[in-house]
Design a protein around this motif. Structure first.
Motif, PDB file in Angstrom:
ATOM      1  N   LEU A   1       0.840  -1.198   0.000  1.00 14.24           N
ATOM      2  CA  LEU A   1       0.000   0.000   0.000  1.00 14.24           C
ATOM      3  C   LEU A   1       0.872   1.244   0.000  1.00 14.24           C
ATOM      4  N   SER A   2       0.345   2.340  -0.503  1.00 15.56           N
ATOM      5  CA  SER A   2       1.049   3.612  -0.372  1.00 15.56           C
ATOM      6  C   SER A   2       0.957   4.082   1.071  1.00 15.56           C
ATOM      7  N   TYR A   3       1.841   4.998   1.444  1.00 12.95           N
ATOM      8  CA  TYR A   3       1.795   5.548   2.804  1.00 12.95           C
ATOM      9  C   TYR A   3       0.425   6.165   3.078  1.00 12.95           C
ATOM     10  N   LEU A   4      -0.118   6.870   2.090  1.00 15.25           N
ATOM     11  CA  LEU A   4      -1.440   7.485   2.237  1.00 15.25           C
ATOM     12  C   LEU A   4      -2.504   6.428   2.507  1.00 15.25           C
ATOM     13  N   GLU A   5      -2.495   5.359   1.724  1.00 16.88           N
ATOM     14  CA  GLU A   5      -3.488   4.300   1.911  1.00 16.88           C
ATOM     15  C   GLU A   5      -3.335   3.630   3.271  1.00 16.88           C
ATOM     16  N   LEU A   6      -2.102   3.409   3.672  1.00 11.39           N
ATOM     17  CA  LEU A   6      -1.845   2.763   4.962  1.00 11.39           C
ATOM     18  C   LEU A   6      -2.285   3.645   6.123  1.00 11.39           C
ATOM     19  N   LEU A   7      -2.016   4.945   6.021  1.00  6.39           N
ATOM     20  CA  LEU A   7      -2.437   5.884   7.060  1.00  6.39           C
ATOM     21  C   LEU A   7      -3.951   5.855   7.227  1.00  6.39           C
ATOM     22  N   HIS A   8      -4.677   5.830   6.123  1.00  3.71           N
ATOM     23  CA  HIS A   8      -6.137   5.788   6.199  1.00  3.71           C
ATOM     24  C   HIS A   8      -6.611   4.466   6.800  1.00  3.71           C
ATOM     25  N   GLU A   9      -6.024   3.371   6.332  1.00  2.00           N
ATOM     26  CA  GLU A   9      -6.498   2.053   6.761  1.00  2.00           C
ATOM     27  C   GLU A   9      -6.186   1.768   8.220  1.00  2.00           C
ATOM     28  N   ARG A  10      -5.008   2.194   8.690  1.00  2.00           N
ATOM     29  CA  ARG A  10      -4.552   1.795  10.016  1.00  2.00           C
ATOM     30  C   ARG A  10      -4.824   2.806  11.120  1.00  2.00           C
ATOM     31  N   ILE A  11      -4.987   4.076  10.771  1.00  2.00           N
ATOM     32  CA  ILE A  11      -5.145   5.091  11.815  1.00  2.00           C
ATOM     33  C   ILE A  11      -6.379   5.964  11.603  1.00  2.00           C
ATOM     34  N   ILE A  12      -6.508   6.574  10.440  1.00  2.00           N
ATOM     35  CA  ILE A  12      -7.600   7.531  10.233  1.00  2.00           C
ATOM     36  C   ILE A  12      -8.965   6.862  10.356  1.00  2.00           C
ATOM     37  N   GLU A  13      -9.154   5.746   9.674  1.00  2.00           N
ATOM     38  CA  GLU A  13     -10.467   5.094   9.704  1.00  2.00           C
ATOM     39  C   GLU A  13     -10.784   4.424  11.038  1.00  2.00           C
ATOM     40  N   PRO A  14      -9.865   3.658  11.655  1.00  2.00           N
ATOM     41  CA  PRO A  14     -10.185   3.065  12.957  1.00  2.00           C
ATOM     42  C   PRO A  14     -10.505   4.085  14.036  1.00  2.00           C
ATOM     43  N   LEU A  15      -9.842   5.232  14.008  1.00  2.00           N
ATOM     44  CA  LEU A  15     -10.066   6.258  15.033  1.00  2.00           C
ATOM     45  C   LEU A  15     -11.128   7.269  14.624  1.00  2.00           C
ATOM     46  N   HIS A  16     -11.692   7.102  13.419  1.00  2.00           N
ATOM     47  CA  HIS A  16     -12.746   7.997  12.915  1.00  2.00           C
ATOM     48  C   HIS A  16     -12.277   9.452  12.909  1.00  2.00           C
ATOM     49  N   LEU A  17     -11.069   9.660  12.407  1.00  2.00           N
ATOM     50  CA  LEU A  17     -10.523  11.011  12.304  1.00  2.00           C
ATOM     51  C   LEU A  17     -11.081  11.690  11.063  1.00  2.00           C
ATOM     52  N   ASN A  18     -11.451  12.951  11.204  1.00  2.00           N
ATOM     53  CA  ASN A  18     -12.081  13.697  10.104  1.00  2.00           C
ATOM     54  C   ASN A  18     -11.199  14.777   9.504  1.00  2.00           C
ATOM     55  N   ARG A  19     -10.123  15.157  10.221  1.00  2.00           N
ATOM     56  CA  ARG A  19      -9.342  16.315   9.789  1.00  2.00           C
ATOM     57  C   ARG A  19      -7.850  15.975   9.674  1.00  2.00           C
ATOM     58  N   THR A  20      -7.559  14.718   9.343  1.00  2.00           N
ATOM     59  CA  THR A  20      -6.176  14.279   9.214  1.00  2.00           C
ATOM     60  C   THR A  20      -5.926  13.857   7.768  1.00  2.00           C
ATOM     61  N   PHE A  21      -4.857  14.396   7.166  1.00  2.00           N
ATOM     62  CA  PHE A  21      -4.592  14.225   5.744  1.00  2.00           C
ATOM     63  C   PHE A  21      -3.107  13.973   5.525  1.00  2.00           C
ATOM     64  N   PHE A  22      -2.769  13.584   4.295  1.00  2.00           N
ATOM     65  CA  PHE A  22      -1.362  13.368   3.961  1.00  2.00           C
ATOM     66  C   PHE A  22      -1.057  13.884   2.559  1.00  2.00           C
ATOM     67  N   ALA A  23      -0.007  14.632   2.460  1.00  2.00           N
ATOM     68  CA  ALA A  23       0.663  15.021   1.211  1.00  2.00           C
ATOM     69  C   ALA A  23      -0.286  15.374   0.075  1.00  2.00           C
ATOM     70  N   GLN A  24      -0.585  14.399  -0.795  1.00  2.00           N
ATOM     71  CA  GLN A  24      -1.305  14.733  -2.027  1.00  2.00           C
ATOM     72  C   GLN A  24      -2.781  15.007  -1.823  1.00  2.00           C
ATOM     73  N   GLU A  25      -3.310  14.776  -0.610  1.00  2.00           N
ATOM     74  CA  GLU A  25      -4.723  15.078  -0.393  1.00  2.00           C
ATOM     75  C   GLU A  25      -4.933  16.592  -0.454  1.00  2.00           C
ATOM     76  N   PRO A  26      -6.027  17.040  -1.044  1.00  2.00           N
ATOM     77  CA  PRO A  26      -6.203  18.484  -1.303  1.00  2.00           C
ATOM     78  C   PRO A  26      -6.423  19.298  -0.035  1.00  2.00           C
ATOM     79  N   PHE A  27      -6.080  20.576  -0.136  1.00  2.00           N
ATOM     80  CA  PHE A  27      -6.392  21.530   0.923  1.00  2.00           C
ATOM     81  C   PHE A  27      -7.868  21.901   0.833  1.00  2.00           C
ATOM     82  N   ASP A  28      -8.441  22.299   1.967  1.00  2.00           N
ATOM     83  CA  ASP A  28      -9.811  22.805   1.950  1.00  2.00           C
ATOM     84  C   ASP A  28      -9.822  24.174   2.618  1.00  2.00           C
TER      85      ASP A  28
END
Length: 550
Positions: free
Chosen positions: A174-201
């Motif tokens: 997996l890419s680092y981005l995919e791994l971050l989402h799968e292992r940390i962002i999604e299990p912890l239900h984080l809404n405001r955590t992003f990595f590198a190529q994800e767009p700014f809002d």
């Protein structure tokens, strides 16, 4: 309620120090006994449009990212895909050295005890651009000199954490981005955590430099783009609200794994926390108490002076009070800064994020003030205000002192060689970084990696050496790091070829230049060879032969 009121009362002092140090906007949060006790935001996340930050504003975490990368390594170890003692060359056979550092392990990379020189100046350019590609990470780690023997000294290394990110990708597919989402962002239900190529809002803090007069200058964001080098070392963006959730889970996992009881919540993703939070290498400090680096975290037994990475001596933290273990880290790069402190015994955390590196390390000062309050100590406001003023003034003035040192050492006689003798493109040993020396209107300029924004006029210094310099404001406007000593600005030429019947002494081409960009190493600096010179060709043949022998 008393602690909450005390934290709320800090607002004016935090704003005052932010103004002194040139920090446009900050967001902070406090977790205590497992509950979110306090959040607050001050200043502006977007200066031009006068937009204030809030607990959900995402800021670049910079090196606070490292602990998250380390936590995902812990997950791989827990699943049997890796061991802390696994050698890097077992995962990447292309990592090859002929010294003790050939045997560096995952744990060595996590704790910055490889002894390898960081060579940050080779990847970090002006305007927060990154010169090297991700594919350069392993070759660079393979060729950089050792600054100390393996496992004997703490030497902070961003490229080492980039390599850890690539280890994660190779193990999982997996890419680092995919791994971050799968292992940390999604299990912890984080809404405001992003990595590198994800767009700014529209709730992403903009990045600013602080000019010498305290005004703000917008600079490009660091750590954004696909296939980003150093991403695993510093490119996660997050908010106070998300980080308080993340650190609560991390502390609960650490405590439960120490006592071998079930962690609260079945979705807690953090594993191997006792090993990750264990000190691995001592860090120089004025205290007799523990001050060490773990894996993406610093361990400090308070009271202590938190002088690691500081450009000034901060006040003693928790002075005169009972000893307490604090696990912390900070992040710092042009346009962004942060500070995080954990107290596992009380499931407490202090999080502070800002959108400028400021005139000095403001996040550490502000973080210490909040920690003092959480620990029930009285904050010596005048001491913190004076520290902010003195450090800010000194940092703005330092480039002028460096420039005067350069002028004092400058020769009075003009160079004996023609300017054309120095022109050409000079490469490092593995040819992934080059320095152009160009002649423009009878003068010479240096252009690092050929970049217009990294181009500077050269002035004669000593025989066959030249220097460049820009003042403080121009340095920070280009999002360059300041604070380098005079040797950083000097380029020394040598390796002159033998005169031929068609050349004269003054016009003989120089075959190499030396640049001291790494101060973890003794000596005059790294040698770069001019492309096409006999010295360069011979060097390449030697390197090729060595690689074939391996």
């Amino acid at each position: 309620m008393l602690l909450k009121s005390a934290l709320e009362a800090l607002g004016p002092l935090l704003v005052q120090i932010s103004n002194i140090t040139g920090t446009p906007g900050i967001s902070l949060g406090v977790l205590h006994h497992g509950e979110i006790l306090h959040t607050a935001s001050y200043g502006l996340q977007d200066v031009e449009n006068r937009v204030a930050p809030n607990a959900d504003t995402s800021f670049l975490l910079c090196s606070i990212t490292k602990a998250i990368t380390a936590s995902m390594i812990g997950m791989m170890v827990d699943e049997g895909k890796l061991d802390f003692t696994t050698q890097l060359r077992q995962i990447f056979p292309e990592y090859q050295r002929d010294d003790a550092q050939a045997n560096i392990t995952i744990e060595d990379l996590l704790s910055h005890r490889t002894g390898l020189a960081p060579y940050d100046s080779l990847w970090l350019g002006s305007d927060n651009r990154i010169f090297l590609n991700r594919s350069d990470a392993i070759p660079t780690l393979s060729y950089v000199p050792s600054a100390s023997p393996l496992r004997t000294r703490f030497v902070y290394d961003n490229i080492g954490y980039e390599v850890l990110g690539q280890v994660l990708e190779k193990l999982t597919g997996l890419s680092y981005l995919e791994l971050l989402h799968e292992r940390i962002i999604e299990p912890l239900h984080l809404n405001r955590t992003f990595f590198a190529q994800e767009p700014f809002d529209n709730n992403t803090a903009k990045s600013y430099a602080a000019l010498g007069d305290g005004s703000f200058f917008g600079i490009p964001p660091w750590g954004h783009g696909k296939d980003l080098l150093i991403g695993a070392a510093g490119a996660i963006r997050s908010s106070v609200s998300d980080l308080l959730v993340l650190y609560k889970a991390l502390i609960e996992a650490a405590n439960s794994q120490v006592t071998q009881t079930s962690a609260p919540g079945s979705e807690n993703p953090f594993k191997q926390m006792p090993m990750l939070l264990q000190g691995k290498i001592g860090v120089p400090n004025q205290s007799l108490r523990e001050y060490s680096y773990a894996s993406g975290w610093i361990r400090a037994e308070l009271p202590a002076i938190l002088d690691l990475f500081a450009d000034y001596e901060p006040p003693v933290l928790n002075n005169g009070s009972e000893s307490r273990l604090m696990i912390y880290h900070q992040g710092y790069i042009p346009g962004n800064a942060g500070f995080v402190a954990l107290f596992p015994e009380t499931t407490s955390a202090v999080v502070l994020l800002g959108n400028s590196a400021g005139l000095t390390d403001a996040m550490k000062l502000l973080g210490q003030i909040i920690v003092e309050t959480v620990l029930g100590n009285e904050v010596d406001a005048p001491t913190y205000i004076e520290a902010a003023k003195t450090a800010s003034t000194n940092n703005v003035m330092l480039p002028n002192y460096v420039y005067q040192d350069l002028l004092d050492g400058k020769m009075r006689d003009p160079p004996k060689r023609s300017t054309s003798a120095y022109t050409g493109r000079y490469y490092n040993a593995i040819e992934n970084f080059f320095i152009d020396i160009n002649e423009v209107d009878g003068k010479i300029q240096v252009a690092y990696m050929g970049s217009d924004r990294d181009t500077f006029d050269l002035e004669p210094y000593q025989t066959d050496s030249f220097f460049w310099w820009i003042d403080y404001d121009e340095t920070v406007k280009r999002a360059r790091l300041s604070g380098f000593p005079k040797e950083y600005f000097i380029l020394s030429f040598g390796c002159s070829s033998k005169p031929t019947r068609w050349s004269f002494g003054a016009n003989v081409k120089m075959g190499c230049l030396t640049w001291k960009h790494e101060f973890q190493l003794s000596g005059d600096g790294e040698v770069f060879h001019r492309k096409g010179s006999k010295v360069s060709s011979d060097m390449q043949r030697v390197l090729k032969t060595l690689m074939e022998l391996k």
